[in-house]
Design a protein around this motif. Structure first.
Motif, mmCIF file in Angstrom:
data_model
loop_
_atom_site.group_PDB
_atom_site.id
_atom_site.type_symbol
_atom_site.label_atom_id
_atom_site.label_comp_id
_atom_site.label_asym_id
_atom_site.label_seq_id
_atom_site.Cartn_x
_atom_site.Cartn_y
_atom_site.Cartn_z
ATOM 1 N N SER A 167 0.828 -1.209 0.000
ATOM 2 C CA SER A 167 0.000 0.000 0.000
ATOM 3 C C SER A 167 0.858 1.253 0.000
ATOM 4 N N ASP A 168 1.964 1.239 0.748
ATOM 5 C CA ASP A 168 2.877 2.387 0.769
ATOM 6 C C ASP A 168 3.446 2.644 -0.622
ATOM 7 N N THR A 169 3.873 1.570 -1.286
ATOM 8 C CA THR A 169 4.455 1.726 -2.621
ATOM 9 C C THR A 169 3.399 2.173 -3.623
ATOM 10 N N SER A 170 2.205 1.605 -3.536
ATOM 11 C CA SER A 170 1.130 2.003 -4.451
ATOM 12 C C SER A 170 0.756 3.470 -4.256
ATOM 13 N N LYS A 171 0.822 3.950 -3.016
ATOM 14 C CA LYS A 171 0.543 5.370 -2.756
ATOM 15 C C LYS A 171 1.581 6.252 -3.439
ATOM 16 N N LEU A 172 2.833 5.797 -3.464
ATOM 17 C CA LEU A 172 3.860 6.538 -4.186
ATOM 18 C C LEU A 172 3.546 6.602 -5.675
ATOM 19 N N MET A 173 3.090 5.489 -6.243
ATOM 20 C CA MET A 173 2.722 5.485 -7.662
ATOM 21 C C MET A 173 1.551 6.439 -7.916
ATOM 22 N N GLU A 174 0.570 6.443 -7.002
ATOM 23 C CA GLU A 174 -0.574 7.347 -7.134
ATOM 24 C C GLU A 174 -0.118 8.806 -7.066
ATOM 25 N N ASP A 175 0.794 9.092 -6.154
ATOM 26 C CA ASP A 175 1.270 10.468 -6.007
ATOM 27 C C ASP A 175 2.066 10.917 -7.224
ATOM 28 N N PHE A 176 2.826 9.995 -7.812
ATOM 29 C CA PHE A 176 3.552 10.323 -9.041
ATOM 30 C C PHE A 176 2.573 10.637 -10.165
ATOM 31 N N GLN A 177 1.561 9.810 -10.331
ATOM 32 C CA GLN A 177 0.563 10.057 -11.380
ATOM 33 C C GLN A 177 -0.113 11.411 -11.161
ATOM 34 N N ALA A 178 -0.459 11.722 -9.917
ATOM 35 C CA ALA A 178 -1.108 12.997 -9.624
ATOM 36 C C ALA A 178 -0.183 14.174 -9.942
ATOM 37 N N ALA A 179 1.094 14.018 -9.647
ATOM 38 C CA ALA A 179 2.058 15.082 -9.936
ATOM 39 C C ALA A 179 2.199 15.285 -11.439
ATOM 40 N N VAL A 180 2.223 14.186 -12.195
ATOM 41 C CA VAL A 180 2.298 14.298 -13.656
ATOM 42 C C VAL A 180 1.030 14.950 -14.194
ATOM 43 N N ASP A 181 -0.121 14.542 -13.678
ATOM 44 C CA ASP A 181 -1.386 15.142 -14.110
ATOM 45 C C ASP A 181 -1.386 16.654 -13.880
ATOM 46 N N ALA A 182 -0.772 17.065 -12.781
ATOM 47 C CA ALA A 182 -0.717 18.497 -12.441
ATOM 48 C C ALA A 182 0.417 19.220 -13.151
ATOM 49 N N GLY A 183 1.308 18.450 -13.805
ATOM 50 C CA GLY A 183 2.418 19.049 -14.533
ATOM 51 C C GLY A 183 3.538 19.568 -13.664
ATOM 52 N N ASN A 184 3.636 19.070 -12.433
ATOM 53 C CA ASN A 184 4.699 19.580 -11.549
ATOM 54 C C ASN A 184 5.484 18.454 -10.884
ATOM 55 N N GLU A 185 5.675 17.349 -11.612
ATOM 56 C CA GLU A 185 6.387 16.207 -11.012
ATOM 57 C C GLU A 185 7.825 16.562 -10.631
ATOM 58 N N LYS A 186 8.497 17.368 -11.441
ATOM 59 C CA LYS A 186 9.880 17.728 -11.103
ATOM 60 C C LYS A 186 9.938 18.562 -9.827
ATOM 61 N N GLU A 187 8.999 19.484 -9.699
ATOM 62 C CA GLU A 187 8.961 20.313 -8.490
ATOM 63 C C GLU A 187 8.688 19.473 -7.255
ATOM 64 N N GLN A 188 7.983 18.347 -7.425
ATOM 65 C CA GLN A 188 7.688 17.467 -6.294
ATOM 66 C C GLN A 188 8.767 16.403 -6.066
ATOM 67 N N GLY A 189 9.818 16.442 -6.864
ATOM 68 C CA GLY A 189 10.960 15.553 -6.606
ATOM 69 C C GLY A 189 10.993 14.279 -7.412
ATOM 70 N N TRP A 190 10.162 14.206 -8.478
ATOM 71 C CA TRP A 190 10.119 13.005 -9.322
ATOM 72 C C TRP A 190 10.846 13.242 -10.637
ATOM 73 N N PRO A 191 11.401 12.197 -11.241
ATOM 74 C CA PRO A 191 11.904 12.330 -12.607
ATOM 75 C C PRO A 191 10.742 12.307 -13.591
ATOM 76 N N SER A 192 10.914 12.928 -14.737
ATOM 77 C CA SER A 192 9.882 12.887 -15.772
ATOM 78 C C SER A 192 10.111 11.633 -16.614
ATOM 79 N N ALA A 193 9.835 10.479 -16.011
ATOM 80 C CA ALA A 193 10.142 9.203 -16.647
ATOM 81 C C ALA A 193 9.201 8.127 -16.109
ATOM 82 N N GLY A 194 8.158 7.826 -16.862
ATOM 83 C CA GLY A 194 7.169 6.858 -16.409
ATOM 84 C C GLY A 194 7.731 5.461 -16.240
#
Length: 288
Positions: A181-208
């Motif tokens: 569940s912890d890992t799946s929440k990370l995947m959900e948060d990454f998807q949400a950040a990409v949807d919002a267009g600010n994944e880099k600002e949130q600390g994610w790479p732009s790499a699905g």
């Protein structure tokens, strides 16, 4: 024909998956798991491609020379079965087939199936995560109860899933995750950040693809820890086959598919003690 060992390889109609099936057949006779005939399920989404891959293996010069297959007097039999890990119904149908056909259980599953899409946007990420992360997770959950004690579950990940591309905060979330569940929440948060267009600002790479494989590594560790806590003897590990020259790498890569197959095959057939929940490359555990 009756079999004493049964294994499954997903995404096996080409590339690393096909090479894994070849090398399982070649290496099984000298492996510590050898106690009689082995059935390997070569699975793929497309029936035509899967059956063509099966035919190619039966005509493979190295397998013929080694007399690896049952038709040549060997120990390994290979059968095709349809499986699309992005389709829940397909996963469940194959799991039901395994239950019905092999009531005593199976010995190993190598979850190799995955996709690498070009481009980067919300839809690419959603499709990539659905197959690589959630599909592998569903397949693991469905097949794990069928694996005998002492058997193996191997999830093929990638060095792109290493955590050196993330902010300290995101990396720490991966490292302290204790559950799927912890890992799946990370995947959900990454998807949400990409949807919002600010994944880099949130600390994610732009790499699905890379994030999906980080998810596979984290999820595999969590499953292994939970199973070990329950007293299960199934060894559950993830691995990187290396940078392999396949369609997925679009002709790049330093390794041949056969070279890339060595670590997943070792984790399915080899003797590496009771080590579980690790991330492997070059036939040894490495840091995530």
């Amino acid at each position: 024909m009756s079999y004493t060992r049964v294994g499954v390889v997903t995404g096996a109609n080409k590339g690393i998956g096909l090479a894994i099936v070849r090398n399982l057949a070649l290496q099984y006779p000298k492996s510590p798991l050898n106690n009689g005939p082995l059935l390997i399920y070569l699975t793929a989404r497309d029936k035509g491609r899967g059956e063509a891959a099966l035919q190619a293996l039966h005509e493979d010069a190295q397998l013929i020379k080694a007399k690896s297959l049952v038709g040549e007097g060997g120990l390994s039999d290979i059968k095709y079965h349809t499986l699309d890990i992005a389709d829940t119904n397909s996963i469940k149908a194959f799991a039901e087939h395994l239950k019905t056909s092999h009531g005593d259980g199976i010995d190993f599953v190598i979850n190799n199936a995955g996709i690498a899409m070009q481009g980067f946007d919300s839809n690419v990420v959603k499709t990539t995560l659905r197959c690589n992360y959630y599909g592998t997770l569903e397949a693991s959950n469905e097949f794990l109860p069928l694996i005998k004690d002492g058997g193996r579950l191997v999830n093929v990940a990638s060095m792109t899933g290493k955590l050196n591309k993330y902010s300290d905060a995101v990396r720490d979330r991966f490292l302290v995750s204790k559950s799927v569940s912890d890992t799946s929440k990370l995947m959900e948060d990454f998807q949400a950040a990409v949807d919002a267009g600010n994944e880099k600002e949130q600390g994610w790479p732009s790499a699905g693809y890379a994030v999906s494989k980080a998810g596979v590594i984290g999820m595999t560790k969590a499953i292994a820890a939970a199973e070990k806590a329950k007293g299960s003897k199934v060894l559950i590990n993830s691995c990187c086959p290396g940078y392999v020259k396949t369609d997925m790498t679009r002709g790049g890569g330093a390794k041949t598919p056969d070279e890339g197959a060595q670590t997943p095959v070792m984790l399915a057939l080899g003797d590496f003690g009771d080590r579980t929940g690790l991330f492997w490359q070059h036939e040894r555990p490495i840091e995530w």
